[in-house]
Enzyme design. Structure first.
Site, PDB file in Angstrom:
ATOM      1  CG  ASP A 187      51.786  65.493  22.249  1.00 32.91           C
ATOM      2  OD1 ASP A 187      50.770  65.653  21.561  1.00 32.91           O
ATOM      3  OD2 ASP A 187      52.407  66.423  22.791  1.00 32.91           O
ATOM      4  CE  LYS A 208      53.872  69.347  15.734  1.00 31.54           C
ATOM      5  NZ  LYS A 208      53.734  69.536  17.188  1.00 31.54           N
ATOM      6  CG  MET A 258      63.512  68.826  20.872  1.00 33.01           C
ATOM      7  SD  MET A 258      62.267  70.105  20.608  1.00 33.01           S
ATOM      8  CE  MET A 258      62.732  71.323  21.821  1.00 33.01           C
TER       9      MET A 258
HETATM   10  N1  SAH Z   1      58.074  68.121  27.431  1.00 33.27           N
HETATM   11  C1  SAH Z   1      59.145  67.176  27.218  1.00 33.27           C
HETATM   12  C2  SAH Z   1      60.097  67.613  26.144  1.00 33.27           C
HETATM   13  C3  SAH Z   1      59.473  67.644  24.761  1.00 33.27           C
HETATM   14  S1  SAH Z   1      60.622  68.094  23.504  1.00 33.27           S
HETATM   15  C4  SAH Z   1      59.883  66.951  28.543  1.00 33.27           C
HETATM   16  O1  SAH Z   1      59.614  67.650  29.524  1.00 33.27           O
HETATM   17  O2  SAH Z   1      60.715  66.058  28.595  1.00 33.27           O
HETATM   18  C5  SAH Z   1      61.162  66.529  22.945  1.00 33.27           C
HETATM   19  C6  SAH Z   1      62.588  66.303  23.386  1.00 33.27           C
HETATM   20  O3  SAH Z   1      62.605  65.856  24.724  1.00 33.27           O
HETATM   21  C7  SAH Z   1      63.296  65.209  22.599  1.00 33.27           C
HETATM   22  O4  SAH Z   1      63.825  65.696  21.398  1.00 33.27           O
HETATM   23  C8  SAH Z   1      64.385  64.836  23.568  1.00 33.27           C
HETATM   24  O5  SAH Z   1      65.436  65.770  23.556  1.00 33.27           O
HETATM   25  C9  SAH Z   1      63.674  64.960  24.899  1.00 33.27           C
HETATM   26  N2  SAH Z   1      63.128  63.669  25.388  1.00 33.27           N
HETATM   27  C10 SAH Z   1      61.840  63.354  25.609  1.00 33.27           C
HETATM   28  N3  SAH Z   1      61.735  62.115  26.131  1.00 33.27           N
HETATM   29  C11 SAH Z   1      62.998  61.641  26.258  1.00 33.27           C
HETATM   30  C12 SAH Z   1      63.563  60.439  26.749  1.00 33.27           C
HETATM   31  N4  SAH Z   1      62.801  59.446  27.240  1.00 33.27           N
HETATM   32  N5  SAH Z   1      64.902  60.315  26.747  1.00 33.27           N
HETATM   33  C13 SAH Z   1      65.701  61.294  26.281  1.00 33.27           C
HETATM   34  N6  SAH Z   1      65.213  62.457  25.793  1.00 33.27           N
HETATM   35  C14 SAH Z   1      63.892  62.634  25.794  1.00 33.27           C
END
Ligand code: SAH
Length: 234
Positions: free
Chosen positions: A41, A63, A148
């Protein structure tokens, strides 16, 4: 020649952690090293793809804004097809695959199709953002974390106030948690929306709501070393 019906491979639904290439589990590294095909991803740090064997098929299925989107059905089918070709498939997702990661949907599809799978957990971005901004996730008065949500922060803040939270409740927004370009802004439920706009915070970002945010000032260890960190990674 390859046999017509090889023994099916296994699919590893794997958490790639929050971004820093050292924040993966040893199991995640091991499965990347054994993979024949990797489907990844867009929040996955691509440096970790270098751990794969030479010649491994690496397919981007994320995406991106303004690009045509590979549907979930297509991704599901690719995982099955590659496994049926006898390949060991690693399905890499940002953070943890079971937190807003569709990990369960993908696992259910694999099960329906008789494909063996394993789920490898990852450090979810909330935990990494907490650690790297000096904000603990638990406190007796409760903490709320939104994934998100940054695009709708104004609305989220006003809903929380309408639902009875004090306007003084502290809020932090952490963009790019654990990465050298991490940004943290803090405020309260009335000010955070302007703070986010003023600091030009974009995605990916997490919203942390609660008294725990007060620890940021005190244990904000990462801010001062971000630049060196960038060099370490480079
Ligand atoms: N599976 C992922 C989440 C996917 S949804 C997890 O466990 O982290 C995607 C959301 O994750 C983004 O919109 C944001 O809110 C958060 N996110 C992912 N990576 C991030 C990062 N390095 N710093 C802050 N937020 C993050």
């Amino acid at each position: 020649m390859k046999p017509a019906n090889p023994q099916p491979g296994k699919v590893y639904i794997t958490g790639a952690g929050p971004g820093d290439s050292q924040l993966l589990t040893l199991r995640a590294k091991a499965v990347i090293e054994l993979a024949d095909t990797i489907l990844f991803d867009n929040l996955v740090n691509q440096d970790i793809l270098d751990w794969a064997k030479p010649g491994v098929e690496k397919i981007f299925v994320g995406k991106l804004p303004y690009c045509s989107v590979i549907t979930q059905e297509t991704i599901n089918q690719w995982m099955v097809d590659k496994a049926l070709e006898g390949k060991q498939v690693v399905r890499l997702k940002g953070g943890d695959p079971m937190i807003f990661g569709r990990g369960a949907e993908e696992a259910a599809f694999l099960k329906e199709n008789g494909i063996e799978f394993e789920i490898v957990p990852g450090v979810t971005s909330a935990l990494a953002a907490g650690a790297y901004s000096g904000i603990p996730m638990t406190h007796r008065d409760g903490t709320i974390v939104f994934y998100m949500g940054v695009k709708n922060i104004g609305e989220i803040a006003s809903h929380l106030v309408n639902a009875g939270k004090s306007v003084e409740t502290l809020v932090a927004v952490v963009e790019n948690g654990s990465l050298p370009q991490q940004k943290v802004v803090t405020g309260n439920l009335t000010t955070i929306s302007q703070e986010v706009e003023a600091a030009n915070i974009g995605t990916p970002a997490l919203i942390i709501v609660g008294e725990v945010v007060k620890y940021h000032q005190e244990i904000n260890w990462f801010n001062s070393i971000q630049e060196q960190y960038q060099q370490r990674i480079a």
